[in-house]
Design a protein around this motif. Structure first.
Motif, PDB file in Angstrom:
ATOM      1  N   GLY A  48       0.812  -1.204   0.000  1.00 10.20           N
ATOM      2  CA  GLY A  48       0.000   0.000   0.000  1.00 10.20           C
ATOM      3  C   GLY A  48       0.844   1.252   0.000  1.00 10.20           C
ATOM      4  N   THR A  66       4.121   0.951  -5.979  1.00 12.60           N
ATOM      5  CA  THR A  66       3.518  -0.276  -5.476  1.00 12.60           C
ATOM      6  C   THR A  66       3.388  -1.249  -6.637  1.00 12.60           C
ATOM      7  OG1 THR A  66       1.347   0.784  -5.770  1.00 12.60           O
ATOM      8  CG2 THR A  66       2.256   0.721  -3.550  1.00 12.60           C
ATOM      9  N   LEU A  69      -0.662  -2.620  -5.447  1.00 13.37           N
ATOM     10  CA  LEU A  69      -1.704  -2.437  -4.448  1.00 13.37           C
ATOM     11  C   LEU A  69      -2.947  -3.179  -4.928  1.00 13.37           C
ATOM     12  CD1 LEU A  69      -2.704   0.841  -2.650  1.00 13.37           C
ATOM     13  CD2 LEU A  69      -4.446  -0.501  -3.816  1.00 13.37           C
ATOM     14  N   THR A  79      -7.007   4.883  -0.398  1.00 14.61           N
ATOM     15  CA  THR A  79      -5.813   4.994  -1.240  1.00 14.61           C
ATOM     16  C   THR A  79      -5.606   6.425  -1.694  1.00 14.61           C
ATOM     17  OG1 THR A  79      -6.031   2.709  -2.008  1.00 14.61           O
ATOM     18  CG2 THR A  79      -4.760   4.219  -3.403  1.00 14.61           C
TER      19      THR A  79
END
Length: 287
Positions: A48, A66, A69, A79
């Motif tokens: 995350g 990422t 994610l 997010t």
């Protein structure tokens, strides 16, 4: 604008951690990867924004992304809020890689993955996350088209140069194409392939990958018994430095802007940071 990630990056699951005791080690590692000349750090696994933030803070130029994610693990609003905070503190340093993961991993949450991704991107749009600051873990044509139209590009995992060429044809010239590639600094074919098969075992049970390989012309025989030599060699780069450089170059020639290199080391767990290997790999890609 295409994200600035350079020609090569490092992908690894151990670059993300929930353990506060490892914070110093991870920060030091991120700073070294930047110094070694890598253009991006890809946080493997279901990572995350909160896992990327400390590495962004510990560095000054390298992009932290990422990879990926999982949209089933984080709400779009959550997010977006974390993205906004990180962007305010360190503008332009973070790239949001998103993916739908796999039914075997996400469980009951895994329903209509394409529609779920569309809805997730719409949520990010409403919250003000720019499309040019996110990439999708796209394998099939529909997700690649979504990467082209509603993101900065694609970050396909465990693919071949042939897939990269097909992805580039769908994306067109503008979007970022940053495939992952597993690298083994081992010249002995039997040892290299044994290391590769150890890493590939999980993925041979996941239809998102196996269906992609079948579309690329591999057969059920290639997927049996840990994967054929042909499959293993297509999905990895191993051998002498020259051979590894040529293999990485195959992806660039096929249309990749950036290759996210995942170093596999015999005897090392996924939780260990192969820092000595990353130093050696930096010398390999530098030629």
């Amino acid at each position: 604008m295409k994200p600035s990630v350079g020609r090569y990056g490092i992908w690894h699951t151990a670059l993300r951690s929930e353990d506060p005791a490892r914070a110093g080690e991870l920060a030091e590692t991120a700073a070294e990867l930047e110094e070694l000349g890598y253009g991006a750090i890809w946080l493997g696994g279901s990572s995350g924004v909160e896992h990327a933030a400390p590495l962004v803070a510990a560095t000054s130029t390298i992009t932290v992304a990422t990879g990926i994610l999982s949209i089933w693990s984080y709400e779009a609003e959550e997010t977006a809020a974390r993205f906004t905070d990180l962007e305010a503190a360190h503008p332009g340093r973070f790239l949001l890689g998103l993916g739908v993961s796999h039914a075997a991993i996400a469980g009951e949450r895994y329903r209509r993955p394409y529609a779920a991704m569309v809805q997730y991107l719409e949520g990010l749009d409403k919250a003000g996350v720019p499309a040019d600051r996110r990439v999708l873990a796209a394998l099939g044509p529909r997700m690649l088209e979504l990467s082209r139209d509603h993101a900065a590009g694609a970050h396909p995992y465990l693919v071949t140069p042939e897939h990269t060429a097909q992805a580039r044809a769908i994306l067109g010239e503008g979007p970022l194409l940053a495939p992952e590639l597993k690298v083994i600094l081992e010249a002995d074919p039997d040892r290299a392939r044994a290391i590769a098969r150890g890493a590939l075992a999980l993925y041979l049970s996941l239809p998102n990958y196996t269906n992609t390989w079948l579309r690329l012309g591999f057969t059920d025989d290639d997927l049996a018994h840990g994967g054929s030599d042909r499959l293993v060699d297509a999905l990895t780069a191993w051998g002498t430095p020259e051979r590894i450089r040529r293999r990485i170059a195959d992806f660039h020639s096929a249309g990749a802007d950036h290759v996210a290199l995942q170093l596999l080391v015999e005897g090392q767990s996924r939780a260990e940071l192969p820092r000595a290997g990353w130093r050696q790999l930096a010398e390999v890609v530098a030629g």
